[in-house]
Design a protein around this motif. Structure first.
Motif, short mmCIF file in Angstrom:
data_model
loop_
_atom_site.label_atom_id
_atom_site.label_comp_id
_atom_site.label_asym_id
_atom_site.label_seq_id
_atom_site.Cartn_x
_atom_site.Cartn_y
_atom_site.Cartn_z
N LYS A 42 0.83 -1.20 0.00
CA LYS A 42 0.00 0.00 0.00
C LYS A 42 0.87 1.26 0.00
CE LYS A 42 -4.12 -1.89 2.07
NZ LYS A 42 -5.11 -1.78 3.14
N LYS A 43 2.06 1.17 0.58
CA LYS A 43 2.96 2.32 0.59
C LYS A 43 3.35 2.72 -0.83
CE LYS A 43 5.12 1.41 5.05
NZ LYS A 43 6.38 1.07 5.73
N TYR A 45 1.59 2.33 -3.62
CA TYR A 45 0.49 3.01 -4.29
C TYR A 45 0.22 4.38 -3.69
CZ TYR A 45 -0.36 -1.24 -6.86
OH TYR A 45 -0.21 -2.32 -7.69
N HIS A 46 0.43 4.52 -2.40
CA HIS A 46 0.27 5.83 -1.78
C HIS A 46 1.32 6.80 -2.31
CE1 HIS A 46 -0.92 8.78 1.16
NE2 HIS A 46 0.34 8.89 1.55
N LYS A 47 2.55 6.32 -2.42
CA LYS A 47 3.64 7.16 -2.94
C LYS A 47 3.36 7.56 -4.39
CE LYS A 47 8.56 6.79 -3.93
NZ LYS A 47 9.71 5.89 -3.91
N SER A 49 0.45 7.78 -5.85
CA SER A 49 -0.72 8.65 -5.94
C SER A 49 -0.39 10.10 -5.60
CB SER A 49 -1.83 8.14 -5.01
OG SER A 49 -1.46 8.31 -3.67
#
Length: 64
Positions: A42-43, A45-47, A49
């Motif tokens: 998830k990190k 995809y957060h980065k 985004s």
């Protein structure tokens, strides 16, 4: 172009083999993509985004 393929494949005797091969190829690629997407954290995809927002901030700083 499509008529060429249609004419070629209607005359082919072993068309079932071709369709089966293409189905297997599609399914393998589909499951590979699904595996790739869900294997990332998830990190990651957060980065990713946040990249458009960072670019926007940089453009604002350049204007000033």
């Amino acid at each position: 172009m499509i008529s060429f393929f249609k004419q070629y494949f209607t005359g082919e005797k072993n068309i079932g083999i071709f369709q089966s091969f293409m189905l297997i190829l599609f399914l393998l690629s589909f499951f590979f993509i699904i595996f790739f997407v869900f294997s990332k954290s998830k990190k990651y995809y957060h980065k990713i985004s946040l990249i458009p927002l960072e670019l926007e901030e940089e453009k604002k700083k350049e204007r000033l």
